[in-house]
Design an enzyme around this catalytic site. Structure first.
Site, short mmCIF file in Angstrom:
data_model
loop_
_atom_site.label_atom_id
_atom_site.label_comp_id
_atom_site.label_asym_id
_atom_site.label_seq_id
_atom_site.Cartn_x
_atom_site.Cartn_y
_atom_site.Cartn_z
N ASP A 243 141.90 -15.77 71.80
CA ASP A 243 141.66 -14.38 72.22
C ASP A 243 140.25 -14.19 72.76
O ASP A 243 140.05 -13.67 73.86
CB ASP A 243 141.88 -13.41 71.04
CG ASP A 243 143.34 -13.27 70.66
OD1 ASP A 243 144.17 -14.02 71.21
OD2 ASP A 243 143.65 -12.42 69.81
N PRO B 114 144.93 -0.51 72.36
CA PRO B 114 145.44 -0.10 71.05
C PRO B 114 145.16 -1.18 70.01
O PRO B 114 145.32 -2.37 70.30
CB PRO B 114 146.95 0.09 71.27
CG PRO B 114 147.26 -0.54 72.59
CD PRO B 114 146.00 -0.66 73.37
O1 PMV Z 1 148.04 -10.67 68.13
P1 PMV Z 1 146.81 -11.30 68.63
O2 PMV Z 1 146.37 -10.79 69.94
O3 PMV Z 1 145.69 -11.26 67.64
O4 PMV Z 1 147.13 -12.85 68.91
C1 PMV Z 1 147.17 -13.79 67.89
C2 PMV Z 1 147.59 -15.13 68.39
C3 PMV Z 1 147.95 -16.09 67.27
O5 PMV Z 1 148.32 -17.31 67.89
C4 PMV Z 1 149.13 -15.57 66.46
C5 PMV Z 1 146.77 -16.33 66.31
C6 PMV Z 1 145.63 -17.12 66.90
O6 PMV Z 1 144.57 -17.10 66.29
O7 PMV Z 1 145.80 -17.79 67.94
#
Ligand code: PMV
Length: 313
Positions: free
Chosen positions: A152, A101
């Site tokens: 990520d 999602p």
């Molecule tokens: O919500 P996601 O899966 O895009 O995770 C972001 C993680 C953060 O630490 C909030 C941002 C990052 O770039 O690490």
């Protein structure tokens, strides 16, 4: 030339989101149960450099020349041209199908970024290392998220649990035995760039308090690494709850996310916390194997849909 199809996975941040943007370590895990497929169909006989982009899940089908200049596929094509001195790319149609999602903290954009880089490199006959795929995918992630930490794309590229510090090579983690996680979707979409920007603003307005919270998260992640490697699930669960409380203080939780965390704990999860950017998206719960089914049923009975069960090693 036959079509090329690559599969990439989802991810979840187990500890340390947001603080990771400011140089603290974080722990991320792969979610192979959620996949993205990127397929490239060569277009033989088309005029030079016809590139078609299709994302049927999002209802998009367009010629690249009609898409915005900063489109992820256009950027990927430019990256390959520059890095490998390619003058003209042979014509192709690229299709994305994803089970992940969007805007829910499970790595949808990273999965697409890594998938596009992998598929294009194969199409162009380049054999890239995982490290190189990760570097190129990071450039695409910047289009989605502005100033991402890189966690990520790194976990999605390597498909392993890892300890990540911005700008450094990841360290791979392995638990002594598999453990079970449930991902419960609040179904509230949340944009990572907006959530990261909100924390940045709060840090500018109240640096002492926010820096203190980020430091506390960083300290907690160090303890979590040991618990992960020892397979100390009780400790891991407690640390998840503490991490969630710190994220609440950073104002990236929502009452809806807190309600999911509380329900998971009430029904016997060892720990639970929001995962990723927050302000929506998913909650991740650490659950003993014998409780997985019960918890899934409980959440379904409360109207939550698309609960994902995954096993982490
Ligand atoms: O919500 P996601 O899966 O895009 O995770 C972001 C993680 C953060 O630490 C909030 C941002 C990052 O770039 O690490």
């Amino acid at each position: 030339m036959p079509a090329i199809a690559v599969h990439t996975i989802g991810k979840s941040i187990l500890f340390g989101e947001h603080a990771v943007v400011y140089g603290y370590p974080a722990i991320a895990v792969p979610i192979p149960d959620l996949q993205t497929t990127v397929t490239i169909f060569p277009l033989i006989g088309e005029k030079q450099e016809t590139i078609i982009y299709e994302a049927p899940d999002l209802g998009t089908a367009a010629n690249l020349s009609d898409l915005p200049a900063n489109h992820v596929l256009g950027k990927a094509v430019e990256l390959f041209k520059q890095a490998y001195g390619i003058q003209k790319i042979p014509s192709f149609r690229l299709k994305i199908n994803s089970q992940i999602p969007v805007a829910s903290g499970l790595g949808s954009s990273a999965s697409i970024s890594v998938g596009i880089i992998k598929a294009l490199s194969q199409f162009l006959g380049l054999k890239l290392s995982v490290q190189r795929i990760n570097e190129l995918a990071f450039e695409l992630e910047k289009l989605y998220h502005g100033t991402p930490s890189g966690i990520d794309n790194t976990v999605v590229s390597y498909e392993q649990s890892l300890w990540f510090t911005k700008g450094q090579e990841p360290e791979f983690l392995r638990a002594p035995f598999p453990f079970h996680l449930l991902l419960i979707n609040s179904s509230i979409p949340s944009l990572t760039a907006e959530s990261v920007a909100a924390v940045r603003k709060e840090r500018e307005n109240d640096p002492v308090r926010v820096n203190g919270l980020l430091q506390e998260i960083g300290d907690l992640v160090i303890i979590a690494k040991e618990a992960f490697s020892e397979g100390n699930l009780v400790e891991l669960g407690k640390l998840m709850v503490k991490n969630h409380a710190l994220l609440q203080k950073l104002h990236v939780s929502l009452p809806e996310l807190d309600a999911i965390v509380n329900l998971a704990l009430e029904k016997g999860a060892l720990g639970a916390k929001l995962c990723g950017a927050g302000r929506g998206g998913n909650v991740i719960a650490l659950v003993r194997e014998e409780k997985v089914h019960d918890l899934q049923q409980t959440f379904m009975a409360h109207g939550y849909q698309g609960i994902v069960h995954t096993k982490i090693q």
